[in-house]
Design a protein around this motif. Structure first.
Motif, PDB file in Angstrom:
ATOM      1  N   GLY A 349     -28.563 -19.288   2.032  1.00  0.00           N
ATOM      2  CA  GLY A 349     -27.715 -19.319   0.845  1.00  0.00           C
ATOM      3  C   GLY A 349     -27.306 -17.916   0.467  1.00  0.00           C
ATOM      4  O   GLY A 349     -27.776 -16.927   1.048  1.00  0.00           O
ATOM      5  N   SER A 350     -26.454 -17.840  -0.512  1.00  0.00           N
ATOM      6  CA  SER A 350     -25.972 -16.537  -0.955  1.00  0.00           C
ATOM      7  C   SER A 350     -27.077 -15.775  -1.674  1.00  0.00           C
ATOM      8  O   SER A 350     -28.113 -16.347  -2.052  1.00  0.00           O
ATOM      9  CB  SER A 350     -24.770 -16.708  -1.887  1.00  0.00           C
ATOM     10  OG  SER A 350     -25.140 -17.499  -3.014  1.00  0.00           O
ATOM     11  N   THR A 351     -26.870 -14.492  -1.887  1.00  0.00           N
ATOM     12  CA  THR A 351     -27.835 -13.663  -2.602  1.00  0.00           C
ATOM     13  C   THR A 351     -28.030 -14.201  -4.023  1.00  0.00           C
ATOM     14  O   THR A 351     -27.061 -14.492  -4.728  1.00  0.00           O
ATOM     15  CB  THR A 351     -27.344 -12.206  -2.660  1.00  0.00           C
ATOM     16  OG1 THR A 351     -27.168 -11.724  -1.330  1.00  0.00           O
ATOM     17  CG2 THR A 351     -28.341 -11.332  -3.389  1.00  0.00           C
ATOM     18  N   GLY A 352     -29.297 -14.350  -4.423  1.00  0.00           N
ATOM     19  CA  GLY A 352     -29.598 -14.843  -5.762  1.00  0.00           C
ATOM     20  C   GLY A 352     -29.580 -16.343  -5.889  1.00  0.00           C
ATOM     21  O   GLY A 352     -29.619 -16.887  -7.001  1.00  0.00           O
ATOM     22  N   SER A 353     -29.534 -17.056  -4.751  1.00  0.00           N
ATOM     23  CA  SER A 353     -29.473 -18.520  -4.815  1.00  0.00           C
ATOM     24  C   SER A 353     -30.843 -19.164  -4.987  1.00  0.00           C
ATOM     25  O   SER A 353     -30.932 -20.372  -5.173  1.00  0.00           O
ATOM     26  CB  SER A 353     -28.799 -19.069  -3.558  1.00  0.00           C
ATOM     27  OG  SER A 353     -29.500 -18.658  -2.390  1.00  0.00           O
ATOM     28  N   GLY A 354     -31.939 -18.366  -4.899  1.00  0.00           N
ATOM     29  CA  GLY A 354     -33.275 -18.901  -5.138  1.00  0.00           C
ATOM     30  C   GLY A 354     -34.108 -19.121  -3.901  1.00  0.00           C
ATOM     31  O   GLY A 354     -35.145 -19.796  -3.963  1.00  0.00           O
ATOM     32  N   LYS A 355     -33.707 -18.527  -2.781  1.00  0.00           N
ATOM     33  CA  LYS A 355     -34.428 -18.761  -1.513  1.00  0.00           C
ATOM     34  C   LYS A 355     -35.862 -18.230  -1.580  1.00  0.00           C
ATOM     35  O   LYS A 355     -36.821 -18.946  -1.243  1.00  0.00           O
ATOM     36  CB  LYS A 355     -33.679 -18.084  -0.358  1.00  0.00           C
ATOM     37  CG  LYS A 355     -32.228 -18.508  -0.213  1.00  0.00           C
ATOM     38  CD  LYS A 355     -31.568 -17.887   0.986  1.00  0.00           C
ATOM     39  CE  LYS A 355     -31.478 -16.366   0.885  1.00  0.00           C
ATOM     40  NZ  LYS A 355     -30.628 -15.918  -0.236  1.00  0.00           N
ATOM     41  N   SER A 356     -36.028 -16.978  -1.987  1.00  0.00           N
ATOM     42  CA  SER A 356     -37.367 -16.378  -2.046  1.00  0.00           C
ATOM     43  C   SER A 356     -38.231 -17.069  -3.095  1.00  0.00           C
ATOM     44  O   SER A 356     -39.445 -17.227  -2.910  1.00  0.00           O
ATOM     45  CB  SER A 356     -37.265 -14.880  -2.358  1.00  0.00           C
ATOM     46  OG  SER A 356     -36.622 -14.186  -1.308  1.00  0.00           O
ATOM     47  N   THR A 357     -37.601 -17.497  -4.189  1.00  0.00           N
ATOM     48  CA  THR A 357     -38.354 -18.200  -5.232  1.00  0.00           C
ATOM     49  C   THR A 357     -38.919 -19.508  -4.689  1.00  0.00           C
ATOM     50  O   THR A 357     -40.055 -19.880  -5.001  1.00  0.00           O
ATOM     51  CB  THR A 357     -37.453 -18.471  -6.442  1.00  0.00           C
ATOM     52  OG1 THR A 357     -36.959 -17.228  -6.955  1.00  0.00           O
ATOM     53  CG2 THR A 357     -38.222 -19.186  -7.538  1.00  0.00           C
ATOM     54  N   LEU A 358     -38.142 -20.198  -3.861  1.00  0.00           N
ATOM     55  CA  LEU A 358     -38.599 -21.483  -3.321  1.00  0.00           C
ATOM     56  C   LEU A 358     -39.864 -21.311  -2.491  1.00  0.00           C
ATOM     57  O   LEU A 358     -40.848 -22.044  -2.682  1.00  0.00           O
ATOM     58  CB  LEU A 358     -37.474 -22.115  -2.491  1.00  0.00           C
ATOM     59  CG  LEU A 358     -37.695 -23.563  -2.050  1.00  0.00           C
ATOM     60  CD1 LEU A 358     -36.354 -24.309  -1.969  1.00  0.00           C
ATOM     61  CD2 LEU A 358     -38.388 -23.640  -0.692  1.00  0.00           C
TER      62      LEU A 358
END
Length: 556
Positions: A349-358
């Protein structure tokens, strides 16, 4: 320690009276034997006083140093229990200051309290009692001197507390600027911003200096006040005591003893003044330390934490949402997914889409604000954190190595791993070749943060560290970004057999890294806008097709 202090104080209080006896009874009558006898007694008492003082100082130092050691240990343990939420709130520079400078300030006040303040009250009370036995008529001098000194100290200290609080806060700023400068020195040089950073530090340093000068001026004003009161009191004793001696109502030896007792009383007040000088800053430091110790970690084990013998690695997200403290919008919204051992779940996903948070929610580095994250059917909030983290191998977005050796870093994943296990993990991570060429091999030194390795080498070593753990769940948070395409492809091919019984979450920016994943989640503004395999998403998910087209273009 208290007994030693009392012995030292009692010896100090007895010496002036004995000295008065020598003057009034020995010298006045010419009794040489009496002088020798009392003088010998005074010498023995002096030796006792010295031994008591040395012993009390030794015990006080032991107490203070032990206190500092224990508080630093408690702070370190507490900070180690914090999640990323508490770390972001308190800030790393402030935590470093609190663990070092603030503990030192409190430790110093404990040392002074154990050495000076234990003796000061006994010396003051005993000095007053002994002075009154020499002359009651001069007692008003004690009241006047102590009263003036107490009022002056109270007025000065009242202004020192806010000054010290401001000083510690500005010390945090200096540490923050210095830490940012050291961490970002390459960026600073690349953009030729040395002068700007020097100005930032100069401004922070000037603010700290101004606060320190303000409190320093207040502190130094105490010494003239104390010395003035002491000198005026001494003159007053000789003046009024001399008149009493001239009238025959008081002997010369008694005047001398009274003056010594008054000096001892004022010295006790001065010792208390030294303590008072340090107390405001120590109070501020203690408040800052207490704030850390009383901060409750947001990620904790539940009262009835589940401790399964093993975790297979089945992961479920059930309508999960995540909102950071102070944020207006959630970073993840209504995310649901199911992953089983042997599967690779890719997230793009784009930067800031929540990937690392997931992936952070899987490892419970944060707690979801809505919905549930389940592993083997158990909410991660009900799993014992030690058990959960023991079954997860994580490679963070920022590759970080610890000072030591390559072997010591790899064994973070499994302390019991032997050399064969380490080499096997290095082989999978495509790091065996360059490690074997280093002097010492596995025992090759690693500098702080792994700064003696390139970005790609650090990343591969971090991947190997995670693989050594033989985890049930692997979390790769954009962990292949520093690798060239050929190395990336070889690593992923070697990784499949190793993780065949594990659940793999793979965050990536490059489409080529995730094309063969069992399921790809496409995130946009925290929502899942597409899921499926690569070929399916090219047709069903415009956002994914746009990412692929931007990276691979016509080659797809």
């Amino acid at each position: 320690m208290l007994v030693l202090q009392l012995v030292s104080v009692a010896a100090s209080l007895s010496l002036p009276s004995l000295n008065a006896d020598i003057i009034d009874r020995g010298i006045a009558t010419g009794d040489t034997a009496y002088i020798w006898r009392v003088g010998g007694l005074m010498l023995a008492i002096t030796v006792l006083q010295v031994c008591g003082s040395i012993g009390a100082a030794w015990c006080g130092a032991q107490v203070a140093m032990g206190f500092g050691r224990d508080v630093r240990g408690e702070l370190f343990a507490k900070v180690g229990s914090f999640s990323a939420r508490e770390m972001n709130t308190l800030g790393a520079p402030s935590l470093i200051t609190r663990t070092t400078n603030d503990v030192q300030q409190v430790q110093q006040i404990v040392l002074m309290g154990a050495t000076l303040m234990v003796a000061a009250p006994f010396m003051m009370i005993g000095g007053v009692a002994m002075a009154l036995t020499e002359s009651v008529r001069l007692s008003w001098l004690i009241l006047a001197a102590v009263g003036v000194l107490a009022v002056a100290v109270a007025l000065i200290v009242r202004k020192m507390v806010p000054g010290f609080r401001q000083m510690q806060a500005r010390l945090d700023v200096v540490n923050r600027v210095m830490r940012e400068h050291l961490s970002g020195v390459r960026v600073i040089r690349a953009f030729v911003r040395e002068e700007r950073e020097q100005q930032r530090f100069a401004d922070a340093n000037a603010d700290l200096t101004a606060a320190a000068l303000y409190t320093g001026r207040l502190m130094t004003s105490l010494f003239p006040v104390v010395m003035t009161v002491m000198n005026v009191s001494t003159v007053a004793v000789w003046w009024f005591g001399g008149h009493l001696a001239q009238d025959g109502t008081m002997q010369i030896g008694s005047v001398t003893a009274y003056m010594t007792y008054l000096v001892q009383i004022l010295m006790s007040v001065m010792m208390a003044t030294f303590m008072v000088m340090m107390l405001p800053r120590a109070t501020v430091s203690a408040e800052r330390i207490t704030e850390v110790l009383q901060t409750a970690p947001s990620v904790t084990a539940s009262a009835n934490a589940v401790r399964p013998a093993a975790l297979t690695g089945v992961v479920d997200f059930d309508q999960v949402s995540m909102t950071y403290p102070g944020a207006d919008l959630p970073v993840l919204q209504d995310v649901s997914l199911h992953a089983e051992p042997g599967q690779t779940i890719a997230i793009i996903g784009s930067t800031g889409s929540g990937k690392s948070t997931l992936v952070s929610l899987v490892a419970r580095l944060f707690d979801a604000t809505a919905g549930q994250v389940l592993i083997d059917g158990v909410d991660v909030r009900h799993l014992d954190p030690e058990v959960l983290w023991g079954h997860i191998g994580i490679v963070p977005q920022r590759s970080y190595l610890f000072t030591g050796t390559i072997a010591s870093n790899l064994r973070y994943g499994n302390p019991d791993a032997n050399d064969a296990d380490l080499w096997a993990a290095l082989e999978i991570a495509q790091a065996r070749d360059f490690v074997s060429e280093l002097d010492g091999g596995l025992e090759a030194p690693v500098s702080q943060g792994g700064s003696n390795f390139s970005g790609g080498q650090r990343q591969r070593l971090c991947i190997a560290r995670a693989l050594v753990s033989r985890a049930s769940i692997y979390l790769f948070d954009d962990s292949f970004s520093a690798l060239d395409l050929a190395t990336d492809q070889r690593l992923r091919a070697a990784l499949r057999p190793w993780t065949s019984r594990s659940t793999v979450f793979l965050v990536a920016q490059r489409v080529s890294t995730i094309m063969v994943a069992d399921e790809i989640l496409v995130l946009d503004d925290g929502r899942v806008v597409g899921r499926g395999r690569h070929t399916d998403l090219l047709v069903t998910c415009p956002e994914y097709a746009e990412i692929v087209d931007s990276q691979l273009g016509a080659s797809v």
